[in-house]
Design an enzyme around this catalytic site. Structure first.
Site, PDB file in Angstrom:
ATOM      1  N   HIS A  92     -10.681  -6.687   9.876  1.00 43.86           N
ATOM      2  CA  HIS A  92     -11.212  -6.098   8.651  1.00 43.86           C
ATOM      3  C   HIS A  92     -12.388  -5.338   8.516  1.00 43.86           C
ATOM      4  O   HIS A  92     -13.459  -5.380   7.469  1.00 43.86           O
ATOM      5  CB  HIS A  92     -11.262  -7.441   7.715  1.00 43.86           C
ATOM      6  CG  HIS A  92     -10.078  -7.954   7.520  1.00 43.86           C
ATOM      7  ND1 HIS A  92      -9.320  -8.905   8.388  1.00 43.86           N
ATOM      8  CD2 HIS A  92      -9.270  -7.915   6.521  1.00 43.86           C
ATOM      9  CE1 HIS A  92      -8.433  -9.283   7.944  1.00 43.86           C
ATOM     10  NE2 HIS A  92      -7.942  -8.709   6.661  1.00 43.86           N
TER      11      HIS A  92
ATOM     12  N   GLU B 218       1.040  -1.288  -0.036  1.00 51.78           N
ATOM     13  CA  GLU B 218       0.232   0.097  -0.022  1.00 51.78           C
ATOM     14  C   GLU B 218       0.958   1.231  -0.146  1.00 51.78           C
ATOM     15  O   GLU B 218       0.482   2.234  -0.755  1.00 51.78           O
ATOM     16  CB  GLU B 218      -0.837   0.072   1.290  1.00 51.78           C
ATOM     17  CG  GLU B 218      -2.237  -0.722   0.916  1.00 51.78           C
ATOM     18  CD  GLU B 218      -2.005  -2.513   1.170  1.00 51.78           C
ATOM     19  OE1 GLU B 218      -0.811  -2.803   1.585  1.00 51.78           O
ATOM     20  OE2 GLU B 218      -2.803  -3.216   0.894  1.00 51.78           O
TER      21      GLU B 218
END
Lengths: 401, 81, 334
Positions: free
Chosen positions: C136, C67
């Site tokens: 998540h 990322e």
């Protein structure tokens, strides 16, 4: 100056309806005097005052339902009743501004110079703005919000000339259909019991107690008494609970805000079934000070009033432990649910003749199954066990009860 | 006092104790503790009232045999002579 | 398609986002999409499915699992004159790119003395409710809204999912778009000619006079459901969709509170230091004298998101709790 507020008459109560005032402005009241009758979801309760003083003002009209905590009356306490002259029922406490500077004669310590202040009025910002715009005196507005807070609608109601005070009161609760109050009681019980099971980690202990000595003693005792003075078997049980609590005092009290508060006095809540359905658990106040005769008299009084109406607020709010006896029915064991915020409940079943061993001999004895439901946050099974043990032991020496 | 009078008084007492019920509709041999949901407190009140009305003090040891209207009326008739 | 005769068609939130990307790539050759699995796989949430075939690997670029690397590349591309759309799979993984977003993208315009804008758009999925547990299911857009120099968009409706991207791409500065993953399957109608929408104003999604429910993203639909239940009881709730968490359009909710005098904030984020705290403060600052009840907040419980469905449901704001709170706020003063 003291505020008399709608009391919470149980952990499940949110609001009550004022049925009647038993006092009027100017009356002198003493601590524990009944000054009002309030209808809750469970019953009509006589409400006691906790200050000595003079009724300054009654702020709530009979027939109105107000939230717990709402200021219902102002009591001028003894300390503040110097000028009893020219008393106007509607007059309100003066702001305190000028009092302090004028008090110069005696060089008293400053601790006693502050006269009691008028209670601060809780009003929403919008309500204050509306009141200012319309020239409404907030002290005349009855708040219907949480803790009696004044909202905009309360100001509008007061300001509006179309809804004067003579607005018809809601129908008295007596006129309520029975099913309505029964449903309300069901809801109240549901709320308290659901809260209990949700919040309280119960543990349960059970023991069997030989009741022969107590029953024999009681039978002999009742035989020589006129019928009006006979003692029901539950009374020695209650007395034994009180004495056992003396040995394990931590079962007597509350769990509030994450901490265990042991009560000094034993206000023993006794579960009373109402004939119309539902139940109520008012307290035998200061049970630790009472012997069997007094307990019997108090219990008779309590049951009669519970079934006819007329329980007092302290009886509804102060219980420190609850006793439930289902022994009149066929049940042997009671697994009780604690009434929050209490931390224990003692259950008694039916006394049943059963085989019993003592000193190597089998005999038939009247056996009582006693249970303890206790809050594991407050106590552990060991202490609970000591309590039941003490209970059983006390019932072997009935003459000492 | 004949047994009809006694029964009338017994019914009155029961009505005070269980106001929502109609004792006269009871089968004379029905167990009234169950039928009228009489607990030990109610039972004691009942015998206190019997004592007031009839002047008879029922000893506890006799409670067990007094469960139906006919047993109660019979017991009281025998003692009122 | 249905309702073509009145210019409406039915599609999912996912379809709307895909259409928005397609439109952007068609309209401006500087636009491209990059991120993990956006190409061959079609996107973790199937948003970019089919776009690789349509636009080729130059403009639909699969990236390594890094990322920090690919968001940094996006910043570089933006500085170099491109208009990148960077997809970070979910907000949870954006933590790995937080340095690029917070320390680089948001401050370059300032650090360069006004020379370099960063016209970057970062899209990411957010939110819980899909049994993906603590790592998540985070809802952190309110947290990003703390940072000056970036814009935070929170499209709840299909119209906004379709329309916000182009407007974001036109913005000269970094814009983060948070798509609540629970909304991708939501179906709705859209005008045939639907296109870009403004990203500066909150919207009143339902008018009411009794209480203002201020919310965003998936909270909008729970609030609308609650408003419907409340309406049956005679309580008219006004539901405000914030749409953009930074800059916050406080005018819209302050006006609303001035009308209803009560504010209930529904926020899937946590309460402490969250966007709900910011909104409550703005109401105190801007509408204190209008309040007839304390500002109330319904946020997610401050715990890691549980996996078990019933516990997850209990942790997140739900319609019944909204109804409960609104009822209490209004009931207090009739």
């Amino acid at each position: 100056m003291a505020e008399f507020r709608m009391p919470s008459l149980g952990s499940d109560m949110e609001a009550g309806t004022l049925i009647e005032w038993r006092v009027k402005p100017g009356d002198r009241v003493q601590r524990r005097d009944v000054i009002a009758v309030v209808e809750t979801e469970k019953a009509a309760i006589e409400i006691e005052v906790y200050e000595d003083g003079i009724v300054e003002a009654l702020l709530v009209q009979p027939g109105r339902k107000v939230a717990v905590g709402t200021v219902m009356a102002i009591i001028r306490t003894e300390a503040a009743t110097e000028p009893p002259v020219a008393f106007e029922p509607s007059s309100r406490p003066e702001p305190v501004k000028k009092a302090a500077p004028e008090k110069k004669a005696a060089p008293e310590p400053p601790t006693i110079q502050a006269p009691p202040e008028a209670p601060r009025i809780k009003a929403s910002p919008y309500a204050r703005r509306l009141a200012a715009e319309r020239g409404v005196d907030l002290r005349r507005v009855e708040g219907t919000g949480p803790a009696g807070a004044i909202g905009a609608a309360d100001v509008q109601r007061t300001a509006s000339p179309t809804t004067p005070e003579a607005k018809p009161a809601p129908p008295p609760p007596a006129g309520k259909p029975a099913s309505d109050s029964r449903a309300a009681m069901r809801r109240a019980i549901a709320a308290a019991m659901a809260r209990s099971k949700r919040e309280i980690p119960h543990y349960y202990l059970q023991t069997r107690i030989d009741m022969r000595r107590t029953l024999d003693w009681l039978a002999a005792e009742n035989l020589r008494r006129p019928i009006q003075e006979r003692i029901l078997p539950v009374v020695p049980l209650i007395r034994a609970v009180v004495l056992a609590l003396g040995e394990v005092p931590e079962l007597n009290g509350f769990w509030i805000d994450g901490s265990h508060r042991i009560a000094e006095a034993i206000h023993l809540g006794f579960v009373i079934n109402l004939r119309q359905g539902g139940l109520i658990a008012p307290a035998l106040l200061n049970a630790e000070e009472k012997r069997l005769d007094e307990l019997m008299a108090d219990l008779r009084d309590l049951i009669t009033r519970a079934r006819s109406g007329g329980l007092r607020s302290s009886e509804m709010t102060d219980a420190t432990i609850t006793v439930t006896s289902l022994g009149d029915l066929g049940v042997e064991t009671v697994f009780g649910i604690i009434y929050p915020p209490q931390v224990a409940l003692v259950g008694f079943g039916k006394i049943i003749d059963q085989p019993w061993c003592e000193n190597g001999m089998i005999g038939v004895r009247p056996i009582l199954t006693a249970t303890l439901s206790a809050d594991h946050r407050a106590t552990d099974g060991h202490r609970g066990g000591l309590f039941l043990d003490a209970l059983g032991r006390r019932l072997q020496e009935p003459s000492k009860l | 006092m004949n047994s009809d009078d006694i029964r009338t008084v017994v019914f009155e007492i029961l009505r005070r104790i269980a106001p929502e019920s109609d004792p006269s509709a009871l089968d004379p041999n029905e167990n009234i503790r169950q039928a009228l949901d009489i607990d030990s407190f109610d039972a004691l009140n009942f015998f206190v009232r019997v004592n007031e009305q009839f002047g008879i003090s029922v000893p506890e040891s006799d409670y067990g045999g007094l469960n139906t209207v006919s047993e109660i009326v019979g017991y009281l008739s025998a003692r009122l002579g | 398609m249905t309702g073509t005769e009145i210019g409406l068609r039915t599609l999912t939130y996912r379809d709307a986002v895909r259409e928005a990307i397609r439109e952007a790539l068609q309209k401006d050759e500087r636009d491209f999409l990059m991120g993990e699995d956006v190409g061959h796989y079609g996107g973790c949430f199937a948003v970019s499915k089919g776009l690789l075939e349509e636009f080729g690997p130059e403009r639909i670029r699969d990236t390594p699992l890094s990322e920090s690397g690919f968001v940094g590349a996006g910043i570089g591309a933006a500085l170099g004159g491109m208009r990148p759309i960077v997809e970070v799979m979910t907000v949870n993984f954006s933590m790995l790119a937080a340095d690029q977003i917070i320390n680089n993208a948001s401050v370059y315009l300032y650090m360069s003395g006004g020379q370099f804008n960063v016209p970057l758009v970062i899209r990411m999925a957010t939110g819980g409710g899909r049994q993906l547990a603590a790592q998540h299911s985070r809802c952190l857009e309110g947290w990003y809204a703390h940072i000056p120099g970036i814009k935070i968009l929170s499209p709840a409706t299909i119209e906004d999912a379709r329309g916000m991207l182009w407007t974001a791409l036109e913005d000269p500065d970094p814009v983060l778009i948070f798509e609540n993953s629970g909304l991708y399957n939501m179906e709705g109608t859209l005008a045939a000619d639907a296109g870009p929408v403004d990203i500066h104003r909150a919207r009143v999604r339902r008018a009411g006079r009794d209480v203002s429910i201020i919310t965003y993203s998936a909270g909008l639909f729970k609030s609308l459901e609650a408003a419907q239940i409340l309406a049956a009881e005679g309580i008219e709730a006004e539901v405000i969709d914030l749409r953009t968490l930074r800059p916050l359009d406080e005018g819209t909710f302050l006006d609303s509170v001035a009308r209803t005098h009560r504010a209930l904030i529904v926020d899937e984020g946590w309460r402490s230091g969250g966007i709900s705290a910011e909104i409550a403060s703005r109401i105190m600052e801007g509408a204190f004298y209008e309040l007839d009840a304390p500002v109330a907040r319904l946020c997610s419980l401050e715990a890691p998101m549980p996996y078990a469905k019933h516990m997850e449901t209990a942790v997140m704001p739900q319609a019944d709790r909204i109804v409960d709170l609104a009822r209490r706020m209004v009931g207090a003063h009739g």
